[in-house]
Design an enzyme around this catalytic site. Structure first.
Site, PDB file in Angstrom:
ATOM      1  N   MET A  30      73.894  64.427  47.876  1.00 52.96           N
ATOM      2  CA  MET A  30      74.255  63.519  46.776  1.00 52.96           C
ATOM      3  C   MET A  30      75.054  64.284  45.713  1.00 52.96           C
ATOM      4  O   MET A  30      75.198  63.812  44.591  1.00 52.96           O
ATOM      5  CB  MET A  30      72.991  62.907  46.169  1.00 52.96           C
ATOM      6  CG  MET A  30      72.248  62.023  47.172  1.00 52.96           C
ATOM      7  SD  MET A  30      71.116  60.859  46.416  1.00 52.96           S
ATOM      8  CE  MET A  30      69.927  61.981  45.695  1.00 52.96           C
ATOM      9  N   HIS A  34      73.537  73.132  45.008  1.00 55.74           N
ATOM     10  CA  HIS A  34      72.933  74.396  44.597  1.00 55.74           C
ATOM     11  C   HIS A  34      72.837  75.288  45.834  1.00 55.74           C
ATOM     12  O   HIS A  34      73.247  74.899  46.937  1.00 55.74           O
ATOM     13  CB  HIS A  34      71.555  74.162  43.963  1.00 55.74           C
ATOM     14  CG  HIS A  34      70.646  73.301  44.791  1.00 55.74           C
ATOM     15  ND1 HIS A  34      70.102  73.734  45.972  1.00 55.74           N
ATOM     16  CD2 HIS A  34      70.212  72.026  44.614  1.00 55.74           C
ATOM     17  CE1 HIS A  34      69.359  72.775  46.480  1.00 55.74           C
ATOM     18  NE2 HIS A  34      69.409  71.719  45.689  1.00 55.74           N
ATOM     19  N   GLY A  36      70.545  75.965  47.813  1.00 58.23           N
ATOM     20  CA  GLY A  36      69.862  75.353  48.962  1.00 58.23           C
ATOM     21  C   GLY A  36      70.844  74.562  49.824  1.00 58.23           C
ATOM     22  O   GLY A  36      70.868  74.686  51.057  1.00 58.23           O
ATOM     23  N   HIS A  37      71.695  73.742  49.175  1.00 63.77           N
ATOM     24  CA  HIS A  37      72.709  72.990  49.928  1.00 63.77           C
ATOM     25  C   HIS A  37      73.669  73.961  50.632  1.00 63.77           C
ATOM     26  O   HIS A  37      74.046  73.761  51.788  1.00 63.77           O
ATOM     27  CB  HIS A  37      73.547  72.124  48.983  1.00 63.77           C
ATOM     28  CG  HIS A  37      72.821  70.993  48.330  1.00 63.77           C
ATOM     29  ND1 HIS A  37      72.590  70.950  46.991  1.00 63.77           N
ATOM     30  CD2 HIS A  37      72.284  69.865  48.847  1.00 63.77           C
ATOM     31  CE1 HIS A  37      71.954  69.836  46.683  1.00 63.77           C
ATOM     32  NE2 HIS A  37      71.738  69.160  47.801  1.00 63.77           N
ATOM     33  N   GLY A 147      67.116  69.891  54.475  1.00 62.60           N
ATOM     34  CA  GLY A 147      66.232  70.928  53.949  1.00 62.60           C
ATOM     35  C   GLY A 147      64.768  70.523  54.062  1.00 62.60           C
ATOM     36  O   GLY A 147      64.422  69.342  53.940  1.00 62.60           O
ATOM     37  N   GLU A 148      63.916  71.540  54.257  1.00 59.28           N
ATOM     38  CA  GLU A 148      62.466  71.277  54.357  1.00 59.28           C
ATOM     39  C   GLU A 148      61.833  70.981  53.006  1.00 59.28           C
ATOM     40  O   GLU A 148      60.681  70.588  52.947  1.00 59.28           O
ATOM     41  CB  GLU A 148      61.766  72.483  55.009  1.00 59.28           C
ATOM     42  CG  GLU A 148      62.044  72.581  56.487  1.00 59.28           C
ATOM     43  CD  GLU A 148      61.310  73.740  57.157  1.00 59.28           C
ATOM     44  OE1 GLU A 148      60.774  74.621  56.438  1.00 59.28           O
ATOM     45  OE2 GLU A 148      61.287  73.774  58.392  1.00 59.28           O
ATOM     46  N   LYS A 149      62.585  71.203  51.912  1.00 57.79           N
ATOM     47  CA  LYS A 149      61.996  70.902  50.596  1.00 57.79           C
ATOM     48  C   LYS A 149      61.589  69.431  50.547  1.00 57.79           C
ATOM     49  O   LYS A 149      60.537  69.090  50.036  1.00 57.79           O
ATOM     50  CB  LYS A 149      62.983  71.216  49.481  1.00 57.79           C
ATOM     51  CG  LYS A 149      62.300  71.239  48.135  1.00 57.79           C
ATOM     52  CD  LYS A 149      63.259  71.089  47.009  1.00 57.79           C
ATOM     53  CE  LYS A 149      62.994  69.806  46.309  1.00 57.79           C
ATOM     54  NZ  LYS A 149      64.118  69.103  45.830  1.00 57.79           N
ATOM     55  N   SER A 185      66.641  72.882  43.346  1.00 59.19           N
ATOM     56  CA  SER A 185      66.799  71.425  43.279  1.00 59.19           C
ATOM     57  C   SER A 185      67.881  71.113  42.258  1.00 59.19           C
ATOM     58  O   SER A 185      68.005  71.827  41.248  1.00 59.19           O
ATOM     59  CB  SER A 185      65.479  70.786  42.838  1.00 59.19           C
ATOM     60  OG  SER A 185      65.698  69.455  42.428  1.00 59.19           O
ATOM     61  N   SER A 186      68.624  70.038  42.503  1.00 60.05           N
ATOM     62  CA  SER A 186      69.656  69.618  41.540  1.00 60.05           C
ATOM     63  C   SER A 186      69.004  69.279  40.207  1.00 60.05           C
ATOM     64  O   SER A 186      69.618  69.387  39.154  1.00 60.05           O
ATOM     65  CB  SER A 186      70.395  68.390  42.064  1.00 60.05           C
ATOM     66  OG  SER A 186      70.828  68.636  43.370  1.00 60.05           O
TER      67      SER A 186
HETATM   68  O1  PAF Z   1      68.178  64.709  50.244  1.00 61.99           O
HETATM   69  C1  PAF Z   1      69.130  64.123  49.692  1.00 61.99           C
HETATM   70  O2  PAF Z   1      69.941  64.691  48.951  1.00 61.99           O
HETATM   71  C2  PAF Z   1      69.304  62.639  49.927  1.00 61.99           C
HETATM   72  O3  PAF Z   1      68.078  62.005  50.021  1.00 61.99           O
HETATM   73  C3  PAF Z   1      70.211  62.312  51.135  1.00 61.99           C
HETATM   74  C4  PAF Z   1      69.582  62.789  52.428  1.00 61.99           C
HETATM   75  C5  PAF Z   1      71.570  62.968  50.957  1.00 61.99           C
HETATM   76  C6  PAF Z   1      70.406  60.807  51.227  1.00 61.99           C
HETATM   77  O4  PAF Z   1      71.035  60.282  50.102  1.00 61.99           O
END
Ligand code: PAF
Length: 257
Positions: A30, A34, A36-37, A147-149, A185-186
């Site tokens: 979304m 960060h 993690g992504h 992610g597993e978070k 986390s964002s």
């Molecule tokens: O984990 C997220 O960031 C959201 O729930 C996802 C999987 C991108 C769906 O909008």
């Protein structure tokens, strides 16, 4: 050069012309990226010939408007980070393009989605599963990375992929943490410097508390508003609010059962 694809049609043309039969890794996000992504992206780059990242702030999964409004929308920054890693495409559609039905059609699950996060955020998992279904269908990838978070989300996505025979492999990636143990986390961006320090106690307490009730009490004493702590199999999951910011985490259970 990273291609920015703003519509489902543009993504599908890119998928057909620039990916073809090559393996494709897909990371749904979304935005507000960060470390993690970026870890998911790096793994996808190592395992696939092409990589696409979606950035779509999915309003249907927010049960509170305020939470949606406060989600960091930093597209230029996100794009720069993805370009630096060498991502092939960023899929960043608008709501009307992703929801031509204006969310009349939904994907829902009737058991796990009602508990824990689902109990505290009514409708959340309908929004998540619906958008992930859309993203996986449009994404048409070999592998999709989560992610597993977001442990409960991960289980529900895996279940949905099995239930609907979606031809994609779901790759689960370990939670990336700050040196303090706080899960990336964002939402961490919304904490004050003191809040960031205090937030590290959340993970520590999940790891060390004797049982669910003790964890709830310790979190309260440490200044959090705990929503739940639940031991499920070999995981302990929890959600707390700190400085008006909702945080979730989960750890492997280390305490005697
Ligand atoms: O984990 C997220 O960031 C959201 O729930 C996802 C999987 C991108 C769906 O909008």
């Amino acid at each position: 050069m990273t291609q920015v694809l703003r519509t489902v049609g543009a993504y599908r043309s890119w998928r057909k012309e620039s990916v073809g039969t090559a393996s494709l890794g897909f990371i749904p996000t979304m935005g507000g990226l960060h470390a993690g992504h970026l870890d998911l992206v790096k793994r996808a780059l190592a395992e696939n010939e092409r990589v696409a990242v979606s950035i779509f702030l999915n309003r249907t999964q927010f049960n509170k408007q305020e939470d949606f409004d406060k989600y960091p929308a930093v597209f230029a920054e996100d794009l720069q980070a993805l370009e630096a890693l060498g991502v092939d495409a960023v899929f960043a559609p608008e709501y009307d393009d992703m929801y031509p039905d204006d969310y009349r059609y939904k994907v829902s699950e009737s058991q796990l989605s009602a508990e824990l996060e689902g109990e505290h955020r009514p409708g959340h998992f309908d929004g998540v599963l619906t958008v992930v279904m859309k993203l996986l269908v449009v994404g048409d990838a070999t592998r999709a990375y989560f992610g597993e978070k977001d442990w409960q989300q991960l289980q529900l996505v895996k279940g949905m992929v099995n239930a609907f025979f979606l031809p994609v492999e779901i790759v689960a990636c370990p939670t990336i943490r700050e040196a303090s143990g706080l899960a990336m986390s964002s939402r961490n961006r919304r904490l004050s410097p003191e809040g960031l320090q205090q937030a590290a106690r959340f993970n520590q307490i999940l790891n060390t508390a004797e049982n669910e009730a003790a964890a709830m009490a310790e979190l309260k004493a440490a200044g959090f508003e705990p929503e739940y702590v639940a031991d499920r199999g070999d995981r302990r999951l929890g959600a707390v609010v700190l400085e008006g910011v909702r945080l979730i985490d989960n750890v492997e259970r280390k305490v005697a059962r």
